[in-house]
Design a protein around this motif. Structure first.
Motif, short mmCIF file in Angstrom:
data_model
loop_
_atom_site.label_atom_id
_atom_site.label_comp_id
_atom_site.label_asym_id
_atom_site.label_seq_id
_atom_site.Cartn_x
_atom_site.Cartn_y
_atom_site.Cartn_z
N ALA A 83 69.17 22.37 76.67
CA ALA A 83 70.38 22.89 76.04
C ALA A 83 70.33 22.67 74.53
N ARG A 84 69.85 21.51 74.11
CA ARG A 84 69.75 21.22 72.67
C ARG A 84 68.74 22.14 72.00
N ILE A 85 67.64 22.43 72.67
CA ILE A 85 66.65 23.35 72.12
C ILE A 85 67.27 24.73 71.93
N LEU A 88 69.45 24.66 68.88
CA LEU A 88 68.65 24.66 67.66
C LEU A 88 68.03 26.03 67.39
N GLU A 89 67.59 26.71 68.45
CA GLU A 89 67.05 28.06 68.28
C GLU A 89 68.11 29.00 67.72
N GLN A 90 69.33 28.89 68.21
CA GLN A 90 70.42 29.70 67.68
C GLN A 90 70.70 29.38 66.22
N LYS A 93 68.04 30.98 64.08
CA LYS A 93 68.31 32.42 63.94
C LYS A 93 69.41 32.67 62.93
N ARG A 94 70.46 31.87 63.01
CA ARG A 94 71.59 32.03 62.08
C ARG A 94 71.14 31.76 60.65
N LEU A 95 70.39 30.69 60.44
CA LEU A 95 69.92 30.35 59.10
C LEU A 95 68.93 31.39 58.58
N SER A 96 68.07 31.90 59.44
CA SER A 96 67.13 32.94 59.03
C SER A 96 67.86 34.20 58.59
#
Length: 118
Positions: A83-85, A88-90, A93-96
């Motif tokens: 769930a934490r991964i 972090l992936e989201q 994506k948001r920061l990118s």
């Protein structure tokens, strides 16, 4: 099988159907709820109702415990890490997307200029 996120959280399976879908005994599902591994919804009559997301979680728990030999505590830790991964992936994506948006603004340095500055 791909489901919309809203549909996957919609409670729709009673415990006997959920147990059959996952290949576990209904009592095992009750135990998983008691120890906090799963949180099925309840109907007005207090009947447990499992969503597609609950079924997927149960399948993961079963894979960890039966196929990988992990105990329930380890399965819980693995589920939390997964769930934490995903969180972090989201975030990545948001920061990118934010960085890309900033680079598209007028006056933003080009990629070549940024490389030369480094």
């Amino acid at each position: 099988m791909v489901y919309d996120r809203n549909q996957s959280d919609e409670p729709c399976f009673v415990i006997s159907i959920a147990a059959r879908m996952v290949g576990l005994h209904a009592q095992t599902l009750r135990y998983y709820e008691r120890v906090g591994l799963i949180w099925p919804s309840r109907s007005n009559g207090r009947q447990r109702l499992y969503s597609v997301a609950d079924i997927e979680r149960l399948r993961r728990i079963k894979t960890f415990t039966e196929d990988m030999g992990v105990n329930l505590a380890g399965a819980e830790v693995a589920l939390k890490l997964m769930a934490r991964i995903e969180e972090l992936e989201q975030e990545v994506k948001r920061l990118s997307a934010t960085v890309e948006e900033l680079q598209q603004r007028p006056g933003a340095p080009s990629a070549d200029m940024r490389r030369n500055q480094a």
